[in-house]
Design a protein around this motif. Structure first.
Motif, PDB file in Angstrom:
ATOM      1  N   LEU A   5       0.792  -1.223   0.000  1.00 31.19           N
ATOM      2  CA  LEU A   5       0.000   0.000   0.000  1.00 31.19           C
ATOM      3  C   LEU A   5       0.829   1.279   0.000  1.00 31.19           C
ATOM      4  N   ASP A   6       2.005   1.237   0.581  1.00 33.05           N
ATOM      5  CA  ASP A   6       2.760   2.488   0.720  1.00 33.05           C
ATOM      6  C   ASP A   6       4.210   2.355   0.268  1.00 33.05           C
ATOM      7  N   PHE A   7       4.502   1.321  -0.514  1.00 34.22           N
ATOM      8  CA  PHE A   7       5.848   1.195  -1.071  1.00 34.22           C
ATOM      9  C   PHE A   7       5.766   0.345  -2.328  1.00 34.22           C
ATOM     10  N   GLN A   8       6.791   0.446  -3.129  1.00 34.40           N
ATOM     11  CA  GLN A   8       6.844  -0.346  -4.352  1.00 34.40           C
ATOM     12  C   GLN A   8       7.571  -1.654  -4.071  1.00 34.40           C
ATOM     13  N   ALA A   9       6.904  -2.731  -4.343  1.00 35.86           N
ATOM     14  CA  ALA A   9       7.439  -4.052  -4.033  1.00 35.86           C
ATOM     15  C   ALA A   9       7.930  -4.721  -5.312  1.00 35.86           C
ATOM     16  N   THR A  10       9.228  -4.694  -5.508  1.00 40.97           N
ATOM     17  CA  THR A  10       9.760  -5.367  -6.693  1.00 40.97           C
ATOM     18  C   THR A  10       9.665  -6.877  -6.545  1.00 40.97           C
ATOM     19  N   THR A  11       9.661  -7.346  -5.313  1.00 40.76           N
ATOM     20  CA  THR A  11       9.591  -8.777  -5.066  1.00 40.76           C
ATOM     21  C   THR A  11       8.502  -9.078  -4.050  1.00 40.76           C
ATOM     22  N   MET A  12       7.682 -10.045  -4.382  1.00 41.09           N
ATOM     23  CA  MET A  12       6.668 -10.536  -3.450  1.00 41.09           C
ATOM     24  C   MET A  12       6.836 -12.037  -3.292  1.00 41.09           C
ATOM     25  N   PHE A  13       6.439 -12.529  -2.153  1.00 38.95           N
ATOM     26  CA  PHE A  13       6.626 -13.933  -1.829  1.00 38.95           C
ATOM     27  C   PHE A  13       5.284 -14.527  -1.402  1.00 38.95           C
ATOM     28  N   TRP A  14       5.101 -15.776  -1.744  1.00 32.31           N
ATOM     29  CA  TRP A  14       3.892 -16.485  -1.335  1.00 32.31           C
ATOM     30  C   TRP A  14       4.292 -17.679  -0.481  1.00 32.31           C
ATOM     31  N   TYR A  15       3.660 -17.759   0.692  1.00 36.14           N
ATOM     32  CA  TYR A  15       3.929 -18.825   1.643  1.00 36.14           C
ATOM     33  C   TYR A  15       2.645 -19.604   1.920  1.00 36.14           C
ATOM     34  N   ARG A  16       2.853 -20.805   2.427  1.00 35.88           N
ATOM     35  CA  ARG A  16       1.739 -21.617   2.888  1.00 35.88           C
ATOM     36  C   ARG A  16       2.114 -22.114   4.278  1.00 35.88           C
ATOM     37  N   GLN A  17       1.138 -22.134   5.167  1.00 33.00           N
ATOM     38  CA  GLN A  17       1.408 -22.580   6.531  1.00 33.00           C
ATOM     39  C   GLN A  17       0.314 -23.526   6.972  1.00 33.00           C
ATOM     40  N   PHE A  18       0.696 -24.759   7.276  1.00 25.61           N
ATOM     41  CA  PHE A  18      -0.239 -25.730   7.829  1.00 25.61           C
ATOM     42  C   PHE A  18      -0.234 -25.602   9.349  1.00 25.61           C
ATOM     43  N   PRO A  19      -1.302 -26.076  10.013  1.00 19.97           N
ATOM     44  CA  PRO A  19      -1.397 -25.923  11.475  1.00 19.97           C
ATOM     45  C   PRO A  19      -0.165 -26.439  12.201  1.00 19.97           C
ATOM     46  N   LYS A  20       0.310 -25.629  13.134  1.00 18.16           N
ATOM     47  CA  LYS A  20       1.441 -25.954  14.005  1.00 18.16           C
ATOM     48  C   LYS A  20       2.740 -26.189  13.230  1.00 18.16           C
ATOM     49  N   GLN A  21       2.811 -25.684  12.015  1.00 25.03           N
ATOM     50  CA  GLN A  21       4.042 -25.772  11.244  1.00 25.03           C
ATOM     51  C   GLN A  21       4.525 -24.375  10.878  1.00 25.03           C
ATOM     52  N   SER A  22       5.751 -24.300  10.423  1.00 23.65           N
ATOM     53  CA  SER A  22       6.282 -22.987  10.068  1.00 23.65           C
ATOM     54  C   SER A  22       5.886 -22.619   8.650  1.00 23.65           C
ATOM     55  N   LEU A  23       6.283 -21.435   8.263  1.00 23.23           N
ATOM     56  CA  LEU A  23       5.975 -20.964   6.917  1.00 23.23           C
ATOM     57  C   LEU A  23       6.832 -21.707   5.896  1.00 23.23           C
ATOM     58  N   MET A  24       6.194 -22.124   4.830  1.00 21.28           N
ATOM     59  CA  MET A  24       6.916 -22.755   3.743  1.00 21.28           C
ATOM     60  C   MET A  24       6.778 -21.876   2.504  1.00 21.28           C
ATOM     61  N   LEU A  25       7.898 -21.455   1.960  1.00 27.01           N
ATOM     62  CA  LEU A  25       7.881 -20.624   0.770  1.00 27.01           C
ATOM     63  C   LEU A  25       7.387 -21.430  -0.423  1.00 27.01           C
ATOM     64  N   MET A  26       6.416 -20.863  -1.125  1.00 30.23           N
ATOM     65  CA  MET A  26       5.904 -21.518  -2.325  1.00 30.23           C
ATOM     66  C   MET A  26       6.595 -20.966  -3.566  1.00 30.23           C
ATOM     67  N   ALA A  27       6.684 -19.643  -3.635  1.00 33.68           N
ATOM     68  CA  ALA A  27       7.230 -19.025  -4.841  1.00 33.68           C
ATOM     69  C   ALA A  27       7.647 -17.589  -4.564  1.00 33.68           C
ATOM     70  N   THR A  28       8.567 -17.141  -5.401  1.00 37.26           N
ATOM     71  CA  THR A  28       9.029 -15.754  -5.376  1.00 37.26           C
ATOM     72  C   THR A  28       8.557 -15.089  -6.655  1.00 37.26           C
ATOM     73  N   SER A  29       7.961 -13.927  -6.499  1.00 35.85           N
ATOM     74  CA  SER A  29       7.362 -13.243  -7.628  1.00 35.85           C
ATOM     75  C   SER A  29       8.052 -11.897  -7.850  1.00 35.85           C
ATOM     76  N   ASN A  30       8.608 -11.709  -9.023  1.00 35.65           N
ATOM     77  CA  ASN A  30       9.227 -10.441  -9.371  1.00 35.65           C
ATOM     78  C   ASN A  30       8.383  -9.715 -10.404  1.00 35.65           C
ATOM     79  N   GLU A  31       8.228  -8.444 -10.210  1.00 34.72           N
ATOM     80  CA  GLU A  31       7.379  -7.641 -11.089  1.00 34.72           C
ATOM     81  C   GLU A  31       7.825  -7.755 -12.538  1.00 34.72           C
ATOM     82  N   GLY A  32       6.886  -8.125 -13.392  1.00 29.98           N
ATOM     83  CA  GLY A  32       7.138  -8.184 -14.821  1.00 29.98           C
ATOM     84  C   GLY A  32       7.821  -9.439 -15.316  1.00 29.98           C
TER      85      GLY A  32
END
Lengths: 116, 111
Positions: free
Chosen positions: A26-53
């Motif tokens: 909302l208030d900055f330009q994000a050249t990179t975004m990340f998507w994670y998935r988290q199952f109950p009682k587990q840590s974050l698992m990176l699914m993918a890295t998304s770069n603009e364009g």
């Protein structure tokens, strides 16, 4: 500063439905975004890295044809879970960071996806 | 396989005490280290980040980094019941912008 908005916060839908999740910086330009998935009682698992364009980089074991990622602008990335099944039920969280190196990732509020 | 190890806890401390959370990592080339707090059912919230060896203080929080020992810690002074949450240690993977997260340590602060 560094606010990331994620929508929707919760989705309940039938098996076979495709679900789209939006992630906005909302208030900055994000050249990179990340998507994670988290199952109950587990840590974050990176699914993918998304770069603009450019195409997203998927982690090993993540099906790119099932989890479609689009990062069309410096403030918006979307994750579409195609033909969702009960095993896709999870907490999906996006994060974003600026172009500057070493800056932390800031997380959206997450989307709780429940497939019936 | 890059690893980040944390004691799962729970770590129980009384209100007003110092809570000490520890983390070790395997990627010797890592340069950036982060602590996030995650309340149950919520997404992670950035607490602190540290890049250089030594201590970094921010209010009641102090992050400590020892790259030679591949060890990061977070101290919380004057712990409050509202600090009860899971604390995630995250390490930036060398050569990439991605993070590897530990499984988190659950902290319980009793009134």
């Amino acid at each position: 500063g560094a606010v990331v908005s994620q929508h929707p916060s919760r989705v309940i839908c039938k098996s076979g439905t495709s679900v789209k999740i939006e992630c906005r910086s909302l208030d900055f330009q994000a050249t990179t975004m990340f998507w994670y998935r988290q199952f109950p009682k587990q840590s974050l698992m990176l699914m993918a890295t998304s770069n603009e364009g450019s195409k997203a980089t998927y982690e090993q074991g993540v099906e790119k044809d099932k989890f479609l990622i689009n990062h069309a602008s410096l403030t918006l990335s979307t994750l579409t879970v195609t033909s969702a099944h009960p095993e896709d039920s999870s907490f999906y969280i996006c994060s974003a960071r600026t172009v500057y190196s070493n800056q932390p990732q800031h997380f959206g509020d997450g989307t709780r996806l429940s497939i019936l | 396989q890059k690893e980040v190890e944390q004691n799962s806890g729970p770590l129980s401390v009384p209100e007003g005490a110092i809570a000490s959370l520890n983390c070790t990592y395997s990627d010797r080339g890592s340069q950036s280290f982060f602590w996030y707090r995650q309340y149950s059912g919520k997404s992670p919230e950035l607490i602190m980040f540290i890049y250089s060896n030594g201590d970094k203080e921010d209010g009641r929080f102090t992050a400590q980094l020892n790259k030679a020992s591949q060890y990061v810690s977070l101290l919380i002074r004057d712990s409050q019941p509202s600090d009860s949450a899971t604390y995630l240690c995250a390490v930036e993977n060398s050569g990439y912008s991605t993070l590897t997260f530990g499984k988190g340590t659950m902290l319980l602060v009793s009134p």
